[in-house]
Scaffold this active site. Sequence first.
Site, mmCIF file in Angstrom:
data_model
loop_
_atom_site.group_PDB
_atom_site.id
_atom_site.type_symbol
_atom_site.label_atom_id
_atom_site.label_comp_id
_atom_site.label_asym_id
_atom_site.label_seq_id
_atom_site.Cartn_x
_atom_site.Cartn_y
_atom_site.Cartn_z
ATOM 1 N N GLY A 81 0.826 -1.204 0.000
ATOM 2 C CA GLY A 81 0.000 0.000 0.000
ATOM 3 C C GLY A 81 0.860 1.255 0.000
ATOM 4 O O GLY A 81 2.089 1.191 -0.115
ATOM 5 N N GLU A 102 9.773 -2.419 4.088
ATOM 6 C CA GLU A 102 9.063 -2.244 2.813
ATOM 7 C C GLU A 102 10.019 -1.771 1.723
ATOM 8 O O GLU A 102 9.947 -2.216 0.581
ATOM 9 C CB GLU A 102 7.921 -1.238 2.986
ATOM 10 C CG GLU A 102 6.780 -1.796 3.818
ATOM 11 C CD GLU A 102 5.712 -0.774 4.164
ATOM 12 O OE1 GLU A 102 4.601 -1.187 4.495
ATOM 13 O OE2 GLU A 102 5.996 0.440 4.128
HETATM 14 C C1 5RP Z 1 2.972 0.758 6.177
HETATM 15 C C2 5RP Z 1 2.671 1.419 4.895
HETATM 16 C C3 5RP Z 1 1.300 1.233 4.350
HETATM 17 O O1 5RP Z 1 1.407 0.632 3.104
HETATM 18 C C4 5RP Z 1 0.652 2.573 4.230
HETATM 19 O O2 5RP Z 1 0.648 3.174 5.527
HETATM 20 C C5 5RP Z 1 -0.792 2.461 3.731
HETATM 21 O O3 5RP Z 1 -1.566 1.811 4.689
HETATM 22 P P1 5RP Z 1 -3.100 1.472 4.445
HETATM 23 O O4 5RP Z 1 -3.170 0.517 3.323
HETATM 24 O O5 5RP Z 1 -3.537 0.913 5.779
HETATM 25 O O6 5RP Z 1 -3.822 2.773 4.143
HETATM 26 O O7 5RP Z 1 3.468 2.078 4.291
HETATM 27 O O8 5RP Z 1 4.251 1.116 6.641
#
Ligand code: 5RP
Length: 221
Positions: A81, A102
Amino acid sequence: MNAKKIAAERAVDYIKDGMIVGLGTGSTAYWAIEKIGAKVREGLNIKAVATSLRSEEQARKLGIKLIPFSEIDKIDITIDGADEVDQDLNLIKGGGGALLREKIVAAASRQLIIVVDESKMVDKLGAFPLPVEMVKFGYEITVRKLQSLGCEPVLRKVDNDTYITDNGNFIVDCHFKRIDNPSELHNKINMIPGVVDNGLFINMAAKVIIGYNNGDIKELI
Ligand code: 5RP
Protein backbone atom coordinates in the site's frame (compact mmCIF):
# COMPACT_ATOMS: atom_id res chain seq x y z
CA MET A 1 -17.71 -0.98 -2.17
CA ASN A 2 -14.38 -1.52 -0.37
CA ALA A 3 -11.99 0.41 -2.63
CA LYS A 4 -8.88 -0.90 -0.88
CA LYS A 5 -10.02 -4.50 -1.23
CA ILE A 6 -10.82 -4.34 -4.94
CA ALA A 7 -7.47 -2.71 -5.77
CA ALA A 8 -5.57 -5.26 -3.67
CA GLU A 9 -7.39 -8.22 -5.17
CA ARG A 10 -6.77 -7.00 -8.73
CA ALA A 11 -3.03 -6.89 -8.00
CA VAL A 12 -3.06 -10.55 -6.97
CA ASP A 13 -4.06 -11.46 -10.57
CA TYR A 14 -0.44 -10.66 -11.55
CA ILE A 15 0.96 -13.40 -9.32
CA LYS A 16 1.80 -16.58 -11.19
CA ASP A 17 2.80 -20.08 -10.12
CA GLY A 18 6.41 -20.39 -8.95
CA MET A 19 6.87 -16.72 -8.11
CA ILE A 20 8.53 -15.24 -5.03
CA VAL A 21 6.16 -12.61 -3.69
CA GLY A 22 6.75 -9.65 -1.35
CA LEU A 23 3.89 -9.09 1.09
CA GLY A 24 3.23 -5.46 2.03
CA THR A 25 1.90 -4.00 5.27
CA GLY A 26 -1.29 -2.11 6.12
CA SER A 27 -5.04 -2.28 5.70
CA THR A 28 -4.84 -2.46 1.86
CA ALA A 29 -2.00 -4.98 1.65
CA TYR A 30 -4.02 -7.02 4.15
CA TRP A 31 -6.59 -7.78 1.44
CA ALA A 32 -3.90 -8.84 -1.01
CA ILE A 33 -2.48 -11.27 1.56
CA GLU A 34 -5.97 -12.67 2.24
CA LYS A 35 -6.52 -13.24 -1.50
CA ILE A 36 -3.09 -14.84 -1.93
CA GLY A 37 -3.96 -17.15 0.97
CA ALA A 38 -7.21 -18.14 -0.76
CA LYS A 39 -5.35 -18.85 -4.01
CA VAL A 40 -2.72 -20.90 -2.17
CA ARG A 41 -5.52 -23.03 -0.75
CA GLU A 42 -6.73 -23.53 -4.34
CA GLY A 43 -3.26 -24.76 -5.37
CA LEU A 44 -1.21 -21.65 -6.25
CA ASN A 45 2.43 -22.48 -5.55
CA ILE A 46 4.40 -19.43 -4.40
CA LYS A 47 6.90 -18.46 -1.73
CA ALA A 48 6.69 -15.17 0.12
CA VAL A 49 8.67 -12.62 2.10
CA ALA A 50 6.86 -10.29 4.51
CA THR A 51 7.57 -6.60 5.16
CA SER A 52 6.47 -6.71 8.82
CA LEU A 53 5.90 -9.10 11.67
CA ARG A 54 2.16 -8.35 11.33
CA SER A 55 2.03 -9.44 7.69
CA GLU A 56 4.24 -12.42 8.44
CA GLU A 57 1.79 -13.61 11.08
CA GLN A 58 -1.19 -13.13 8.75
CA ALA A 59 0.56 -15.08 5.99
CA ARG A 60 1.54 -17.89 8.34
CA LYS A 61 -2.07 -18.28 9.52
CA LEU A 62 -3.22 -18.48 5.89
CA GLY A 63 -0.70 -21.21 5.06
CA ILE A 64 1.41 -19.05 2.74
CA LYS A 65 4.95 -20.44 2.57
CA LEU A 66 7.41 -17.89 3.99
CA ILE A 67 11.11 -17.92 3.23
CA PRO A 68 13.89 -15.95 4.92
CA PHE A 69 15.26 -12.95 3.06
CA SER A 70 18.72 -14.55 3.13
CA GLU A 71 17.52 -17.29 0.77
CA ILE A 72 16.32 -14.84 -1.88
CA ASP A 73 18.11 -13.33 -4.80
CA LYS A 74 15.19 -11.48 -6.42
CA ILE A 75 11.52 -11.07 -5.54
CA ASP A 76 9.22 -11.32 -8.58
CA ILE A 77 6.33 -9.12 -7.41
CA THR A 78 5.70 -7.13 -4.25
CA ILE A 79 2.22 -5.84 -3.50
CA ASP A 80 2.08 -3.01 -0.96
CA GLY A 81 0.00 0.00 0.00
CA ALA A 82 0.93 3.69 0.24
CA ASP A 83 -0.10 6.79 2.16
CA GLU A 84 0.24 9.14 -0.82
CA VAL A 85 0.89 8.65 -4.54
CA ASP A 86 1.76 11.54 -6.88
CA GLN A 87 1.37 11.83 -10.66
CA ASP A 88 4.93 10.47 -11.21
CA LEU A 89 4.09 7.43 -9.03
CA ASN A 90 6.40 8.64 -6.26
CA LEU A 91 5.12 7.61 -2.85
CA ILE A 92 4.97 8.39 0.81
CA LYS A 93 4.92 5.17 2.81
CA GLY A 94 5.38 4.23 6.45
CA GLY A 95 2.07 5.26 7.99
CA GLY A 96 1.94 1.72 9.35
CA GLY A 97 5.52 1.94 10.60
CA ALA A 98 7.05 -0.63 8.24
CA LEU A 99 8.85 1.66 5.79
CA LEU A 100 12.34 0.21 6.20
CA ARG A 101 11.48 -3.42 5.51
CA GLU A 102 9.06 -2.24 2.81
CA LYS A 103 11.84 -0.34 1.07
CA ILE A 104 14.34 -3.21 1.35
CA VAL A 105 11.78 -5.62 -0.12
CA ALA A 106 10.69 -3.13 -2.81
CA ALA A 107 14.31 -2.54 -3.87
CA ALA A 108 14.80 -6.30 -4.27
CA SER A 109 11.64 -6.67 -6.37
CA ARG A 110 11.39 -6.92 -10.15
CA GLN A 111 7.96 -5.30 -9.91
CA LEU A 112 6.48 -3.21 -7.08
CA ILE A 113 2.70 -2.98 -7.41
CA ILE A 114 1.14 -0.32 -5.18
CA VAL A 115 -2.51 -0.73 -4.22
CA VAL A 116 -4.50 2.24 -2.91
CA ASP A 117 -7.97 3.67 -2.68
CA GLU A 118 -8.68 6.89 -4.51
CA SER A 119 -8.08 9.05 -1.40
CA LYS A 120 -4.32 8.39 -1.64
CA MET A 121 -3.84 10.12 -5.02
CA VAL A 122 -2.35 13.63 -4.74
CA ASP A 123 -0.90 16.33 -7.00
CA LYS A 124 1.98 17.01 -4.60
CA LEU A 125 3.31 14.78 -1.82
CA GLY A 126 3.56 16.10 1.73
CA ALA A 127 0.11 16.65 3.22
CA PHE A 128 0.63 13.24 4.85
CA PRO A 129 3.46 13.56 7.41
CA LEU A 130 6.59 11.89 6.09
CA PRO A 131 7.72 9.02 8.37
CA VAL A 132 11.44 8.88 9.08
CA GLU A 133 12.94 5.85 10.85
CA MET A 134 15.92 6.66 13.07
CA VAL A 135 18.09 4.95 15.66
CA LYS A 136 17.38 5.79 19.30
CA PHE A 137 20.90 7.00 20.08
CA GLY A 138 21.09 10.78 19.83
CA TYR A 139 17.64 11.04 18.28
CA GLU A 140 17.09 14.52 19.77
CA ILE A 141 19.89 15.86 17.55
CA THR A 142 18.66 13.87 14.56
CA VAL A 143 15.21 15.42 15.02
CA ARG A 144 16.67 18.95 15.15
CA LYS A 145 18.50 18.31 11.86
CA LEU A 146 15.24 17.15 10.31
CA GLN A 147 13.53 20.30 11.57
CA SER A 148 16.15 22.41 9.82
CA LEU A 149 14.91 20.94 6.52
CA GLY A 150 11.65 22.85 7.03
CA CYS A 151 9.29 20.43 8.74
CA GLU A 152 7.60 20.04 12.08
CA PRO A 153 8.85 16.67 13.37
CA VAL A 154 6.71 14.63 15.79
CA LEU A 155 8.02 11.51 17.53
CA ARG A 156 5.47 8.77 16.88
CA LYS A 157 3.63 7.48 19.94
CA VAL A 158 0.98 4.82 20.36
CA ASP A 159 -1.17 5.00 23.49
CA ASN A 160 1.36 7.40 25.08
CA ASP A 161 4.25 4.97 24.48
CA THR A 162 6.97 5.76 21.96
CA TYR A 163 6.39 3.61 18.88
CA ILE A 164 9.18 1.08 18.22
CA THR A 165 9.56 -0.41 14.75
CA ASP A 166 10.11 -4.11 13.99
CA ASN A 167 13.78 -3.13 13.73
CA GLY A 168 13.92 -1.58 17.23
CA ASN A 169 14.02 2.04 15.99
CA PHE A 170 11.95 5.23 16.45
CA ILE A 171 9.73 6.86 13.84
CA VAL A 172 9.44 10.63 13.54
CA ASP A 173 6.54 11.93 11.44
CA CYS A 174 7.67 15.04 9.58
CA HIS A 175 4.98 17.59 8.69
CA PHE A 176 6.25 19.27 5.53
CA LYS A 177 2.74 20.11 4.26
CA ARG A 178 4.06 20.15 0.67
CA ILE A 179 7.12 18.49 -0.86
CA ASP A 180 8.19 20.17 -4.11
CA ASN A 181 11.25 18.05 -4.85
CA PRO A 182 10.76 14.54 -3.37
CA SER A 183 13.98 13.13 -4.78
CA GLU A 184 16.15 15.92 -3.34
CA LEU A 185 14.41 15.74 0.04
CA HIS A 186 14.82 11.95 0.12
CA ASN A 187 18.58 12.28 -0.29
CA LYS A 188 18.93 15.17 2.17
CA ILE A 189 17.08 13.26 4.90
CA ASN A 190 19.06 10.06 4.39
CA MET A 191 22.32 12.04 4.68
CA ILE A 192 21.52 12.91 8.32
CA PRO A 193 23.48 10.68 10.70
CA GLY A 194 21.07 8.62 12.78
CA VAL A 195 18.44 8.39 10.05
CA VAL A 196 17.94 4.81 8.91
CA ASP A 197 15.57 5.60 6.04
CA ASN A 198 12.58 7.74 5.14
CA GLY A 199 9.18 6.99 3.65
CA LEU A 200 9.76 8.59 0.25
CA PHE A 201 9.77 5.88 -2.42
CA ILE A 202 11.12 7.53 -5.56
CA ASN A 203 10.79 5.78 -8.95
CA MET A 204 10.16 2.45 -7.25
CA ALA A 205 6.53 1.69 -8.16
CA ALA A 206 6.13 -0.12 -11.46
CA LYS A 207 2.34 0.03 -11.30
CA VAL A 208 -0.28 1.70 -9.10
CA ILE A 209 -3.73 0.13 -8.88
CA ILE A 210 -6.40 2.54 -7.64
CA GLY A 211 -9.70 1.31 -6.26
CA TYR A 212 -12.69 3.69 -6.36
CA ASN A 213 -15.62 3.75 -3.99
CA ASN A 214 -18.02 3.21 -6.94
CA GLY A 215 -16.26 -0.08 -7.76
CA ASP A 216 -14.08 1.20 -10.62
CA ILE A 217 -10.42 0.20 -10.82
CA LYS A 218 -7.68 2.13 -12.63
CA GLU A 219 -4.10 1.05 -13.29
CA LEU A 220 -1.27 3.56 -13.73
CA ILE A 221 2.13 2.56 -15.09
C1 5RP B 1 2.97 0.76 6.18
C2 5RP B 1 2.67 1.42 4.89
C3 5RP B 1 1.30 1.23 4.35
O1 5RP B 1 1.41 0.63 3.10
C4 5RP B 1 0.65 2.57 4.23
O2 5RP B 1 0.65 3.17 5.53
C5 5RP B 1 -0.79 2.46 3.73
O3 5RP B 1 -1.57 1.81 4.69
P1 5RP B 1 -3.10 1.47 4.45
O4 5RP B 1 -3.17 0.52 3.32
O5 5RP B 1 -3.54 0.91 5.78
O6 5RP B 1 -3.82 2.77 4.14
O7 5RP B 1 3.47 2.08 4.29
O8 5RP B 1 4.25 1.12 6.64
